[in-house]
Write a protein that holds these residues in place. Sequence first.
Motif, PDB file in Angstrom:
ATOM      1  N   LEU A  10       1.952  10.218 -20.965  1.00 30.24           N
ATOM      2  CA  LEU A  10       2.804  11.207 -20.662  1.00 30.24           C
ATOM      3  C   LEU A  10       4.212  10.853 -20.227  1.00 30.24           C
ATOM      4  CD1 LEU A  10       0.219  12.935 -18.168  1.00 30.24           C
ATOM      5  CD2 LEU A  10       0.279  13.456 -20.597  1.00 30.24           C
ATOM      6  N   GLU A  11       5.110  12.014 -20.699  1.00 34.82           N
ATOM      7  CA  GLU A  11       6.405  11.938 -20.025  1.00 34.82           C
ATOM      8  C   GLU A  11       6.626  13.188 -19.162  1.00 34.82           C
ATOM      9  OE1 GLU A  11      10.959  11.769 -21.818  1.00 34.82           O
ATOM     10  OE2 GLU A  11       9.353  11.037 -23.125  1.00 34.82           O
ATOM     11  N   LEU A  12       7.026  12.846 -18.009  1.00 37.07           N
ATOM     12  CA  LEU A  12       7.096  13.817 -17.075  1.00 37.07           C
ATOM     13  C   LEU A  12       8.566  13.845 -16.304  1.00 37.07           C
ATOM     14  CD1 LEU A  12       3.779  12.975 -15.122  1.00 37.07           C
ATOM     15  CD2 LEU A  12       4.191  14.555 -17.060  1.00 37.07           C
ATOM     16  N   ASP A  13       8.949  15.228 -15.671  1.00 38.84           N
ATOM     17  CA  ASP A  13      10.009  15.164 -15.013  1.00 38.84           C
ATOM     18  C   ASP A  13       9.722  14.673 -13.529  1.00 38.84           C
ATOM     19  OD1 ASP A  13       9.247  17.461 -14.060  1.00 38.84           O
ATOM     20  OD2 ASP A  13      10.324  18.669 -15.434  1.00 38.84           O
ATOM     21  N   ARG A  14      10.976  15.020 -12.686  1.00 30.05           N
ATOM     22  CA  ARG A  14      10.510  14.511 -11.325  1.00 30.05           C
ATOM     23  C   ARG A  14       9.564  15.598 -10.638  1.00 30.05           C
ATOM     24  NH1 ARG A  14      13.215  11.802  -6.987  1.00 30.05           N
ATOM     25  NH2 ARG A  14      12.374  12.586  -4.878  1.00 30.05           N
ATOM     26  N   LYS A  15       9.688  16.715 -11.111  1.00 28.28           N
ATOM     27  CA  LYS A  15       8.833  17.913 -10.464  1.00 28.28           C
ATOM     28  C   LYS A  15       7.435  17.484 -10.806  1.00 28.28           C
ATOM     29  CE  LYS A  15       8.238  22.716  -9.867  1.00 28.28           C
ATOM     30  NZ  LYS A  15       8.569  24.278 -10.128  1.00 28.28           N
ATOM     31  N   GLU A  16       7.256  17.382 -11.957  1.00 27.76           N
ATOM     32  CA  GLU A  16       5.983  17.106 -12.828  1.00 27.76           C
ATOM     33  C   GLU A  16       5.173  15.677 -12.116  1.00 27.76           C
ATOM     34  OE1 GLU A  16       6.409  19.228 -17.101  1.00 27.76           O
ATOM     35  OE2 GLU A  16       7.157  17.057 -16.716  1.00 27.76           O
ATOM     36  N   ILE A  17       5.929  14.835 -12.160  1.00 29.47           N
ATOM     37  CA  ILE A  17       5.276  13.700 -11.439  1.00 29.47           C
ATOM     38  C   ILE A  17       4.977  13.862 -10.057  1.00 29.47           C
ATOM     39  CG2 ILE A  17       7.311  12.463 -10.763  1.00 29.47           C
ATOM     40  CD1 ILE A  17       5.621   9.927 -12.222  1.00 29.47           C
ATOM     41  N   VAL A  27       0.959  -1.137   0.020  1.00 27.98           N
ATOM     42  CA  VAL A  27       0.015  -0.106   0.142  1.00 27.98           C
ATOM     43  C   VAL A  27       0.865   1.338  -0.151  1.00 27.98           C
ATOM     44  CG1 VAL A  27      -1.932   1.227   1.283  1.00 27.98           C
ATOM     45  CG2 VAL A  27      -1.747  -1.094   1.334  1.00 27.98           C
ATOM     46  N   ILE A  28       0.539   2.235  -0.729  1.00 30.29           N
ATOM     47  CA  ILE A  28       1.325   3.553  -1.007  1.00 30.29           C
ATOM     48  C   ILE A  28       0.412   4.787  -0.725  1.00 30.29           C
ATOM     49  CG2 ILE A  28       1.059   3.593  -3.424  1.00 30.29           C
ATOM     50  CD1 ILE A  28       3.948   4.620  -3.666  1.00 30.29           C
ATOM     51  N   ASN A  29       1.169   5.501   0.063  1.00 28.74           N
ATOM     52  CA  ASN A  29       0.221   6.796   0.761  1.00 28.74           C
ATOM     53  C   ASN A  29       0.909   7.979   0.298  1.00 28.74           C
ATOM     54  OD1 ASN A  29      -1.958   5.448   2.299  1.00 28.74           O
ATOM     55  ND2 ASN A  29       0.004   4.726   3.409  1.00 28.74           N
ATOM     56  N   ASN A  30       2.055   7.915  -0.196  1.00 30.35           N
ATOM     57  CA  ASN A  30       2.782   9.278  -0.289  1.00 30.35           C
ATOM     58  C   ASN A  30       3.891   9.108  -1.330  1.00 30.35           C
ATOM     59  OD1 ASN A  30       5.459   8.626   0.935  1.00 30.35           O
ATOM     60  ND2 ASN A  30       3.960   8.624   2.821  1.00 30.35           N
ATOM     61  N   ASN A  31       4.358  10.286  -1.901  1.00 28.55           N
ATOM     62  CA  ASN A  31       5.457  10.494  -2.863  1.00 28.55           C
ATOM     63  C   ASN A  31       6.585   9.874  -2.565  1.00 28.55           C
ATOM     64  OD1 ASN A  31       3.225  11.861  -4.028  1.00 28.55           O
ATOM     65  ND2 ASN A  31       4.549  13.500  -4.865  1.00 28.55           N
ATOM     66  N   ALA A  32       6.932   9.925  -1.354  1.00 26.17           N
ATOM     67  CA  ALA A  32       8.418   9.516  -1.158  1.00 26.17           C
ATOM     68  C   ALA A  32       8.330   7.949  -1.110  1.00 26.17           C
ATOM     69  CB  ALA A  32       8.662   9.850   0.395  1.00 26.17           C
ATOM     70  N   GLU A  33       7.206   7.245  -0.800  1.00 25.99           N
ATOM     71  CA  GLU A  33       7.108   5.831  -0.953  1.00 25.99           C
ATOM     72  C   GLU A  33       7.328   5.436  -2.518  1.00 25.99           C
ATOM     73  OE1 GLU A  33       3.523   5.010   1.045  1.00 25.99           O
ATOM     74  OE2 GLU A  33       4.629   4.823   3.144  1.00 25.99           O
ATOM     75  N   PHE A  34       6.824   6.221  -3.253  1.00 26.63           N
ATOM     76  CA  PHE A  34       6.641   5.938  -4.791  1.00 26.63           C
ATOM     77  C   PHE A  34       8.079   6.045  -5.191  1.00 26.63           C
ATOM     78  CE2 PHE A  34       7.046   7.600  -9.025  1.00 26.63           C
ATOM     79  CZ  PHE A  34       6.481   6.830  -9.777  1.00 26.63           C
ATOM     80  N   PHE A  35       8.703   7.031  -4.872  1.00 28.05           N
ATOM     81  CA  PHE A  35      10.239   7.449  -5.311  1.00 28.05           C
ATOM     82  C   PHE A  35      11.144   6.173  -4.850  1.00 28.05           C
ATOM     83  CE2 PHE A  35       8.696  11.768  -5.944  1.00 28.05           C
ATOM     84  CZ  PHE A  35       8.615  11.724  -7.422  1.00 28.05           C
ATOM     85  N   GLU A  36      10.849   5.757  -3.693  1.00 29.01           N
ATOM     86  CA  GLU A  36      11.712   4.836  -3.090  1.00 29.01           C
ATOM     87  C   GLU A  36      11.431   3.334  -3.977  1.00 29.01           C
ATOM     88  OE1 GLU A  36      13.255   1.385  -0.609  1.00 29.01           O
ATOM     89  OE2 GLU A  36      11.002   1.729  -0.993  1.00 29.01           O
ATOM     90  N   VAL A  93       3.842  16.456  -8.392  1.00 35.02           N
ATOM     91  CA  VAL A  93       2.821  17.346  -8.451  1.00 35.02           C
ATOM     92  C   VAL A  93       1.607  16.294  -8.846  1.00 35.02           C
ATOM     93  CG1 VAL A  93       1.288  19.146  -9.355  1.00 35.02           C
ATOM     94  CG2 VAL A  93       3.756  19.526  -9.147  1.00 35.02           C
ATOM     95  N   PHE A  94       1.633  15.546 -10.032  1.00 41.94           N
ATOM     96  CA  PHE A  94       0.716  14.415 -10.322  1.00 41.94           C
ATOM     97  C   PHE A  94       0.414  13.702  -9.217  1.00 41.94           C
ATOM     98  CE2 PHE A  94      -0.589  10.625 -12.026  1.00 41.94           C
ATOM     99  CZ  PHE A  94      -1.422  10.905 -12.805  1.00 41.94           C
ATOM    100  N   LEU A  95       1.325  13.111  -8.558  1.00 43.46           N
ATOM    101  CA  LEU A  95       1.146  11.857  -7.704  1.00 43.46           C
ATOM    102  C   LEU A  95       0.616  12.666  -6.435  1.00 43.46           C
ATOM    103  CD1 LEU A  95       4.398   9.993  -7.917  1.00 43.46           C
ATOM    104  CD2 LEU A  95       2.042   9.227  -8.540  1.00 43.46           C
ATOM    105  N   SER A  96       1.071  13.664  -6.026  1.00 45.68           N
ATOM    106  CA  SER A  96       0.284  14.614  -4.737  1.00 45.68           C
ATOM    107  C   SER A  96      -1.058  14.681  -4.843  1.00 45.68           C
ATOM    108  CB  SER A  96       0.923  15.605  -4.494  1.00 45.68           C
ATOM    109  OG  SER A  96       2.330  15.799  -4.194  1.00 45.68           O
ATOM    110  N   ARG A  97      -1.700  14.877  -6.077  1.00 45.78           N
ATOM    111  CA  ARG A  97      -3.148  15.118  -6.456  1.00 45.78           C
ATOM    112  C   ARG A  97      -3.722  13.648  -6.227  1.00 45.78           C
ATOM    113  NH1 ARG A  97      -2.544  18.021 -10.522  1.00 45.78           N
ATOM    114  NH2 ARG A  97      -2.490  16.407 -12.236  1.00 45.78           N
ATOM    115  N   GLN A  98      -3.121  12.635  -6.784  1.00 44.32           N
ATOM    116  CA  GLN A  98      -3.720  11.239  -6.913  1.00 44.32           C
ATOM    117  C   GLN A  98      -3.725  10.871  -5.458  1.00 44.32           C
ATOM    118  OE1 GLN A  98      -4.509  11.876 -10.487  1.00 44.32           O
ATOM    119  NE2 GLN A  98      -4.535   9.558  -9.806  1.00 44.32           N
ATOM    120  N   PHE A  99      -2.701  10.896  -4.633  1.00 45.06           N
ATOM    121  CA  PHE A  99      -2.781  10.462  -3.292  1.00 45.06           C
ATOM    122  C   PHE A  99      -3.763  11.059  -2.391  1.00 45.06           C
ATOM    123  CE2 PHE A  99       1.850   8.702  -4.424  1.00 45.06           C
ATOM    124  CZ  PHE A  99       1.243   7.604  -4.980  1.00 45.06           C
TER     125      PHE A  99
END
Length: 347
Positions: free
Chosen positions: A172-179, A123-132, A181-187
């Motif tokens: 889509l192809e996103l850079d680190r900042k763009e994804i 289960v993933i709840n935040n961006n940090a977990e996604f990047f890890e 923002v995208f993930l923050s909205r999703q989570f």
Amino acid sequence: MTVIGMLHYRADPRKVFKSYVFAATAKSEGVGFFYFTPGKVNIQEKRIKGKVLKNGEWVDMDMPFPDVIYNAGSPMTEKADEIHDHLSKHIPFTSHSIGDKISVYQRLKKGKKFAQYLIPTNVINNNAEFFEYTSRYSRVILKPTSGHKGMGVLFVEKIRNRYLLIDQDRNLELDRKEIDVFLSRQFSNQEYLIQPYIECKTKKGNAYDFRLHVQKNGRGEWVNSAVYVKIADSGSMITNLNSGGHTMYLDLFLKNQFGEYYFNVKRYLQRFSIALARHMDQLYDESLDELGIDVGLDSNQKIWIYEVNWRPGVAPAFNLEVDIPRNTIQYAIFLAKKQKSDTKIKI
């Protein structure tokens, strides 16, 4: 005569297409059948204002409690939930929930026997977990924990410092900042599961997976109702038939992909589904009746379990509308007879 009640939340059975099919199948099996909703149940008098199919029309009839209930829909209100619980304590229900995606995963993992076929899932709840997670797996799948029909599924591939994101509508192809923002909205709106991506593609490069549909028959034994393939459109990762995927005849697909070994693959899938269903029956307190098991095959033809569903949908093709309702009705008859037999033994 055994009487089956079909419990659903929709007031009008004409809006529930399978109600016709199950009513007709029940008639062909020589048993009674009526449709009802929780609001039409009189607990004190043990009567139900149901609807019976006569000459192609649904007719209102006052009915006694049925011998068995095919619970085709979940309760939508607190009152409906109370009625559902009362009925289930006195009348056998055909279906029992297996829980959400993560609880099924955890149960199978704890059961050990099929743990080797599970895709590592968290289960993933935040961006940090996604990047890890993407630092370990360059390609991942994100699924809403409460999602269904392929809705909300995201494929992400990390390519150096950029991220390729594919969902049902976008590529889509996103850079680190763009994804970020995208993930923050999703989570902020939804909890997700994350898994490493298991590549299961046709020779032409289309993602695909198999739906293994198993049911219990009139002897209470697991049988294969159907195996069908779900194929994503070009450029998509979504195989679900309600979200852009398509299907084709299984044997034709297997021959195209596996040549002379196609029948071995087919038997492998069928045997796996029955073995998994039997195992899952042992993991739950209530006996299960029907499962839709989604699996993929990697490049080594190893099976990976994507997810397991109860009350699975049916592929809109290939005469599956005949076998599936027949198994459901025959299993309902089996439960009713078993209930009567158990009652006589207790007396």
